[in-house]
Design a protein around this motif. Structure first.
Motif, short mmCIF file in Angstrom:
data_model
loop_
_atom_site.label_atom_id
_atom_site.label_comp_id
_atom_site.label_asym_id
_atom_site.label_seq_id
_atom_site.Cartn_x
_atom_site.Cartn_y
_atom_site.Cartn_z
N MET A 71 48.03 46.52 30.08
CA MET A 71 48.74 46.68 31.69
C MET A 71 47.34 47.05 32.21
SD MET A 71 51.69 48.77 33.24
CE MET A 71 50.81 50.32 33.34
N CYS A 72 47.16 46.49 33.29
CA CYS A 72 46.01 46.80 34.08
C CYS A 72 46.61 48.05 35.15
CB CYS A 72 45.47 45.63 35.15
SG CYS A 72 44.19 45.93 35.99
N VAL A 73 46.01 49.06 35.20
CA VAL A 73 46.14 50.25 35.99
C VAL A 73 45.65 50.48 37.32
CG1 VAL A 73 46.46 52.78 35.78
CG2 VAL A 73 46.59 51.34 33.77
N GLU A 118 48.22 40.11 32.00
CA GLU A 118 49.38 40.91 31.38
C GLU A 118 50.50 39.72 30.92
OE1 GLU A 118 50.94 43.55 34.45
OE2 GLU A 118 49.00 44.59 34.60
N THR A 119 50.27 38.60 31.43
CA THR A 119 50.98 37.43 30.66
C THR A 119 50.62 37.10 29.46
OG1 THR A 119 51.42 36.66 32.81
CG2 THR A 119 52.16 35.38 31.14
N ARG A 120 49.17 37.24 29.28
CA ARG A 120 48.72 36.78 27.99
C ARG A 120 48.45 37.77 26.73
NH1 ARG A 120 43.57 33.17 30.19
NH2 ARG A 120 44.72 31.26 31.07
N LEU A 153 39.70 38.04 36.13
CA LEU A 153 41.03 37.73 35.39
C LEU A 153 42.10 38.38 36.26
CD1 LEU A 153 42.40 36.26 32.93
CD2 LEU A 153 41.90 38.32 31.74
N PRO A 154 43.09 37.75 36.79
CA PRO A 154 44.07 38.44 37.67
C PRO A 154 44.79 39.30 36.73
CG PRO A 154 43.97 36.19 38.20
CD PRO A 154 43.04 36.29 37.00
N ALA A 155 45.12 40.64 37.14
CA ALA A 155 46.10 41.39 36.30
C ALA A 155 47.39 40.64 35.97
CB ALA A 155 46.32 42.62 37.05
N GLU A 156 47.77 39.99 36.81
CA GLU A 156 49.24 39.28 36.56
C GLU A 156 49.13 38.02 35.47
OE1 GLU A 156 51.19 39.87 40.92
OE2 GLU A 156 50.54 38.09 40.39
N VAL A 157 47.93 37.61 35.41
CA VAL A 157 47.69 36.52 34.11
C VAL A 157 47.36 37.41 33.06
CG1 VAL A 157 46.11 34.86 33.45
CG2 VAL A 157 46.95 34.87 35.89
N ARG A 215 49.14 48.21 25.36
CA ARG A 215 50.60 48.12 25.20
C ARG A 215 50.98 47.71 23.89
NH1 ARG A 215 53.54 49.92 29.30
NH2 ARG A 215 54.84 48.04 29.38
#
Lengths: 704, 593
Positions: free
Chosen positions: B430-432, B424-426, B418-422, B459
């Motif tokens: 937050m992926c550190v 974090e949208t859902r 799962l991409p961090a950018e995806v 978050r």
């Protein structure tokens, strides 16, 4: 490319709609195809030049010398090049330094983590193009909404840049998380990098692709940086050499999206050319689709090593926004092309199970098929055609290459017929039948995935082997109408002549589809359009001469795949109407693609896309002189599927010269129609005729 | 195969074989594009098969390897239940009972008979992991059930459609007995759409070549495949190759270990497989029905002998099994089996490891097991409920000639992270950090693949994490021929704080977590191949350069002295030779001592 010279070399075209004399130069693995077109007379000149020497620019110039006109008299030169793709496939690109958000330098190497060969314990994914010690992390963090969580640590950045410079990197790539949502950190970093290293090319991820997904965006940006020094160097040299021989007009480069762009721009974004090789033919197909009034076309390009399939649906080329190059992701609008290892040079063999296989190994051009007599001893698809009498062994390739039937038979006997317990003719037939069925599956994959029925399409078959396989493949698919274009062997270069200038911009912003989202979408599309218009304006196109198209990737909330929905420019004024129309169009497309859709489920928009076209004047062929002779030139034995009754007729299959076929005349199969570098097989059950543009049209008997 | 008289036209056979594979691929594409459930379109937790009218596998295009043998067995059991005349054109059958279909109850098989001119000629089916099957645990994967009835509703060859007419009562029953009913219904429709695609394509082949030719050609292809597999077996020295693993607990009785014992016996061109000595059925849900055990064993053998061939019955039928009932890997109804994957994935690794000495050129050292985590918020009072999960890639074992890779465990397939950018949208996460874990890989002349390390910062309020890890007691990322083993997986909650909690427990659930809390998920590393002292010093220097290995580890583990830094990192040949000689002597004297 910062500091490069191509940018300055690009002059504004005096007449952006097209020059008087146009030349397309399509550089492939073994040959350079040149097609020159005179807009005034419609006259077309075709030439070929081996591209064997180490210096590509040398070959290019040698090709120009074969032409009747001086380079100084050419007004528009379109160039298709494989320099970028070869650099990636052969891993000969630059030493790249990559700067990432702290915590994420391994993203490039981890990729998306899948194992396509699911039974393979020992699968090894492709190595990253940047080794770990050249992937450096910088403290910074932007959130999903574009807000800054951690400010960019400029002094840490400077240290990392110094480290990379000390390591001697040749290009620097910057890719930070969520840069599409807020590019500020990437821009600040790029500024700092340029201050440290004004001579180095810098790729900034959001400027290459404004889409989300950090691995894919980073991989795309890295691939750009990786090929840029080599590609930029090649174009610099080429532009210089062309100027030396008097060509001072802009050089236009073919892109993967099927449009052209100025050399100066592409030398900064060479990743856009990666999949441009097969693009020319599809552009040509689209032009032909308009000309012939055939909106739905399956494009089949039969080359030496591959069979490339693309689609034109409703007059539009089917595109994709993502692809893989050697297992590495690239986010880039490209013509959607499925390629399988089944071309004229594909090798036939009997595998471990005793089953006959065709491809993907290829004899290439060197040594080539056994019948070329250049040392190849493995049987290829072309050898099988020779055994079945489908190629003229004396006149092949304009009599430049007599074919050795005995060598073809030896190869087929030894490697296929013997091990499979068949006679050579049956084996050759079998190899071609298997190749045809593999081609059929490639086409079905393209159509079925989109909810389309191949039987509703016309098959346009081109490339060196375009005429040999067309009817066989069409038969498997249930396609009833085939077009083999005039000059099928050079169709790809011909297509490039008509390519428009093209720019794409995209931006990811995930929203539920509602009024505020529609207003934001309109704003985003307008900003993307301004960028597109400005770039095309730099080529000399006035805003009024630029066509814009808008799309938005849309999905049901919770879905993963998004559907790219075309938007009508007229919708963009009214947010409420936009919401309803996007929802409606999305539902239609979703239903076509997937067989179902829900009218009232929540819908999300993901990525806004703008395409801009600077139109080049369409190519109008000179009509060929009407065919003279209704009679076959000769007859020869050709093997088709046959019974005892038909064998005798097949032994005297008529052979026609293509140029001799008068428009309106229909020839019934079995027949062979030949031009100097292309052979069209008309099997029993099919008829063939020429239109007044010189295209051959094959119809099943019941259709005719 | 000179001299062998083919009974069918080999060209037609090849075209039909390819045509059936293409049909299965079209089914796959239809399913992935129409499914509602990320387990199908992202994790690819499904099987796709086309079989003969007798349930022999003709072609498949699965998302995961375990299904290849389960689907034909499922279809054969359906023939037993309804009889060969018990199917009508337009029937759509549904079955998920683990004891007739092999895998856990969430994997629901929907399939259709293929009729050609009134005769049953084939079956086309899709076995797919549903979003829910109405068991105790939302989404299934019950970790501590004690009988099958807790795990969900069982289907046993009921008809969703009878001769083309929808069985509304059954759809109604499903809608009222599963969570996420709309998603489940979307997936049912996707499965049926995929089956219809398979039916259409198979029938088209019968139209073109005749049903009889399709049947005879595939029989020939299967026979040739089985013969080729036996030829490959015959290349192995005769013998009994065995290995075992002592897994952690079964989820209910935490004191016991689950023992899995595998023996592969090769005699001439015959290969047989036994699990004698394995634990009897256990209380918790890690039991495996025999159908799945056989399927996984065949997948492992195919992975060793013919990983790239298109699978057919010939890849399944060449193995002789001798599995008495009542073992943990041959459980009987109603033993719980919702977490069967824990034992099953271990079984494939152990079978592969058992063959390392027999066929080193086709195997690798030990690799990661099934691991996974869900981060979720159950209570709407804390914010919008969500559940986030992804397949976790870990280190695979080193090859005799290459370092190991980082990929999903064997048995899982082309599943994407799962991409961090995806994410974090859902989700309120937050992926550190997302990185290789350098310490996880087993050292060796070729080292194992790295496990992956992912850190998420919460978050929002009221967030929990539930994870399943591989066995820490007897990890499977084993080194071979002197290679060291990889490090097992772990979960760290609030790392680097006074509240830090590290766990290797096979199953754990933690929370609630609030804003600023961090969880660190670390997957296991793969085992090394060969003595680290034999590793090419250039490769060790490269690993130091790339910060996978420190200069100190290079000396201590690999006996390599490196000089320089960054791109200039290089081995010091003289110092390395001296150090390695010293370390080897020390090792020898240790052994003697």
């Amino acid at each position: 490319m910062s500091g490069g010279r191509n940018g300055e070399n690009v002059r504004r075209p005096q007449s952006p709609e097209g020059g008087r004399l146009r030349l397309a130069v399509d550089v492939g693995g073994t040959f350079i195809d040149l097609v020159m077109y005179d807009e005034g007379s419609g006259e077309v000149t075709v030439e070929k030049q081996p591209s064997s020497s180490a210096d590509r620019a040398d070959d290019f110039l040698a090709g120009l010398e074969r032409l009747p006109e001086r380079p100084a008299d050419i007004d528009l030169l379109v160039h298709g090049t494989t320099v970028a793709i070869n650099a990636v496939v052969q891993e000969r690109g630059a030493k790249v330094g990559l700067l990432t958000t702290a915590g994420f330098r391994d993203v490039l190497a981890i990729g998306r983590g899948g194992r396509p060969e699911i039974y393979n314990f020992r699968y090894l994914p492709p190595e990253p193009l940047v080794p770990r010690y050249l992937r450096r992390e910088v403290a910074e963090r932007v959130a999903v909404d574009g807000s800054v969580l951690v400010p960019l640590d400029l002094s840490g950045l400077s240290d990392q840049v110094d480290t990379l410079l000390a390591e001697g990197v040749e290009a620097i790539v910057i890719s930070f998380l969520h840069a599409y949502a807020n590019p500020r950190h990437e821009l600040l970093a790029a500024e700092r990098v340029r201050a440290h290293a004004p001579h180095l090319p810098v790729t900034v991820s959001h400027q290459v692709v404004g889409e989300w997904r950090e691995y894919e965006r980073t991989s795309t940006a890295v691939m750009n940086g990786y090929v840029q020094p080599l590609f930029g160097g090649y174009l610099d040299t080429l532009v210089d050499r062309l100027r030396g021989v008097g060509y001072a007009e802009p050089l236009a480069i073919m892109q993967s999206n099927g449009g052209i762009a100025a050399a100066g721009r592409v030398s900064r974004l060479p990743v856009r050319t990666l999949m441009s090789g097969p693009a020319g033919g599809v552009i040509g197909a689209q032009a032909l689709s308009r000309e012939l009034g055939m909106p739905d076309i399956i494009c089949a390009d039969v080359g030496g090593t591959t069979y490339d399939v693309a689609l034109i649906e409703g007059g539009r080329i089917v595109e994709r926004s993502e692809l893989k190059v050697d297992g590495r992701a690239v986010l880039m609008p490209s013509i959607d092309i499925v390629s399988i290892g089944a071309g004229g040079g594909s090798i036939a063999s009997v595998d471990d199970l005793g089953c006959i296989q065709v491809g993907p190994d290829s004899a290439g051009a060197d040594p080539g098929p056994a019948c070329f007599g250049r040392g190849g001893d493995r049987p290829t698809v072309t050898d099988c055609h020779v055994l079945l009498g489908r190629l003229d062994t004396e006149r092949f390739y304009g009599s430049r290459m007599p074919l050795d039937v005995a060598a073809a038979e030896r190869a087929v006997r030894e490697h296929v017929a013997g091990p499979a317990g068949l006679d050579p003719i049956a084996a050759a037939r079998g190899v071609l039948a298997i190749a045809e069925s593999n081609m059929t599956h490639a086409i079905r994959r393209m159509t079925v995935e989109r909810g389309l029925d191949p039987r509703d399409f016309v098959l346009l078959s081109y490339g060196g082997g375009g005429g040999l396989f067309a009817a066989g493949v069409a038969g498997h698919l249930g396609v009833r109408r085939i077009v083999v274009p005039r000059g099928a062997a050079n169709f790809s270069a011909w297509g490039m002549l008509g390519a428009d200038y093209r720019e794409d911009r995209m931006l990811t912003r995930v929203h539920d589809l509602d009024g505020p989202a529609a207003r934001q979408l309109t704003k985003d599309l307008s900003a993307l359009s301004d960028e597109v218009t400005a770039t095309l304006g730099d080529y000399g196109f006035r805003p009024g001469a630029i066509d814009l198209e808008f799309h938005v990737d849309t999905r049901y909330r919770g879905q993963h795949h998004a559907v790219t929905v075309p938007l009508d420019a007229a919708w963009l004024g009214d947010a409420d109407a936009l919401v309803e129309r996007v929802r409606h169009r999305f539902l239609e497309l979703h239903t076509q693609l997937y067989g179902h859709g829900t009218a009232d489920a929540p819908v999300e928009i993901v990525t806004a896309r703008t395409r801009g076209y600077g139109r080049v004047k369409p190519v109008a062929w000179a009509r060929p002189p009407a065919g003279r002779s209704p009679d076959p030139r000769t007859t020869r034995p050709v093997r088709f599927a046959e019974t005892a009754e038909t064998a005798e007729a097949h032994a005297r299959t008529p052979v026609y010269d293509r140029d001799a076929i008068a428009p309106g005349r229909r020839i019934s199969g079995p027949a062979v129609i030949e031009e100097w570098n292309n052979t069209v097989i008309v099997p029993p059950g099919w008829t063939a005729g020429a239109d007044d543009m010189g295209n051959l049209e094959l119809l099943t008997e019941e259709t005719a | 195969m000179t001299g062998e008289q083919p009974t069918v036209d080999l060209v037609t056979a090849e075209i039909i074989r390819n045509g059936l594979v293409a049909a299965a691929q079209e089914m796959n594409s239809t399913l992935v594009r129409t499914a509602y459930n990320p387990l199908l379109f992202e994790v690819k937790d499904f099987g796709i098969a086309i079989t003969s009218a007798r349930g022999e596998l003709w072609a498949e295009d699965p998302g995961q390897a375990v299904f290849s043998g389960c689907m034909p067995a499922t279809i054969r059991n359906g023939l037993v239940k309804h009889g060969p005349d018990g199917f009508a054109e337009g029937d759509v059958l549904i079955v998920n009972d683990p004891y007739v279909s092999g895998t856990h109850i969430s994997d629901t098989c929907i399939y259709m008979p293929v009729f050609h001119r009134g005769t049953l000629v084939a079956f086309a089916g899709v076995m797919a992991h549903w979003a829910d099957v109405g068991g105790r645990t939302p989404g299934g994967w019950d970790a501590d059930s004690t009988e099958l009835y807790q795990e969900g509703k069982s289907f046993t060859y009921q008809r969703l459609y009878r001769a083309g007419v929808a069985n509304d009562d059954l759809f109604d029953f499903i809608a009222h007995n599963v969570r996420f009913g709309e998603v489940v219904r979307g997936d049912i429709d996707a499965q049926i759409a995929a089956c219809r695609q398979g039916v259409t394509r198979t029938r088209a082949l019968c139209d073109r070549y005749g049903a009889d030719a399709v049947e005879r050609c595939m029989a020939e292809v299967i026979e040739r495949t089985a013969k080729a597999m036996r030829r490959r077996v015959a290349e192995l020295p005769d013998g009994r190759y065995s290995d075992s693993v002592d897994l952690d607990h079964d989820g209910v009785d935490k004191r016991t270990h689950v023992h899995l014992q595998v023996a592969v016996t090769v005699r001439g061109d015959r290969i047989s497989m036994s699990f004698d000595g394995s634990s009897p059925m256990v209380t918790g849900p890690v039991n495996v029905p025999e159908i799945a055990t056989r399927s996984a064993a065949c997948a492992a053998l195919k992975g060793v002998f013919a990983p790239l061939e298109q699978t057919n019955e010939g890849h399944l039928a060449f193995v002789d099994f001798d599995i008495p009932p009542g073992l943990v890997c041959s459980a009987a109804r109603p033993a719980p089996c919702d977490s069967y994957g824990y034992v099953l994935v271990a079984a494939t690794e152990v079978i592969q490891l058992a063959l390392v000495d027999a066929v080193p050129e086709r195997t690798r050292a030990g690799g990661c097991q099934l691991t996974g985590a869900f981060i979720y918020r159950p209570d709407p009072r804390d914010g919008t409920p969500f559940i986030a999960g992804e397949p976790v890639a870990g280190g695979h074992g080193a090859h005799p000639d290459a370092d190991g890779a980082t990929m999903p465990f064997f048995g899982s397939g082309d599943t994407q992270n799962l991409p961090a950018e995806v994410a974090e949208t859902r989700y309120p996460l937050m992926c550190v950090r997302y990185a290789f874990d350098p310490g996880s890989a087993g050292a060796g002349a070729h080292r194992g693949g790295f496990g992956l390390l992912r850190e998420y910062e919460m978050r929002g309020e009221g967030i929990y994490i539930k994870n399943a890890q591989e066995s820490s007691h007897d990890p499977l990322g084993r080194g071979v021929h002197g290679g060291r083993s990889g490090r097992p997986s772990s979960l760290v909650v609030r790392p680097g704080t006074p509240d830090e909690a590290v766990t290797h427990d096979r199953l754990s659930a933690q929370g609630p977590l609030g804003p600023g809390d961090v969880v660190r998920l670390v997957a296991s590393g793969g085992g090394g191949w060969g003595d680290p002292l034999d590793r090419d010093p250039g490769l060790v220097a490269r690993d130091v350069r790339d910060e996978f290995v420190t200069a100190g580890q290079a000396r201590e583990t690999y006996g390599v002295v490196v000089t320089g830094s960054g791109g200039a990192t290089a081995p010091d040949p003289a110092a390395t030779a001296a150090l390695r000689a010293r370390l080897r002597t020390a090792a020898d004297s240790d052994e003697e001592g």
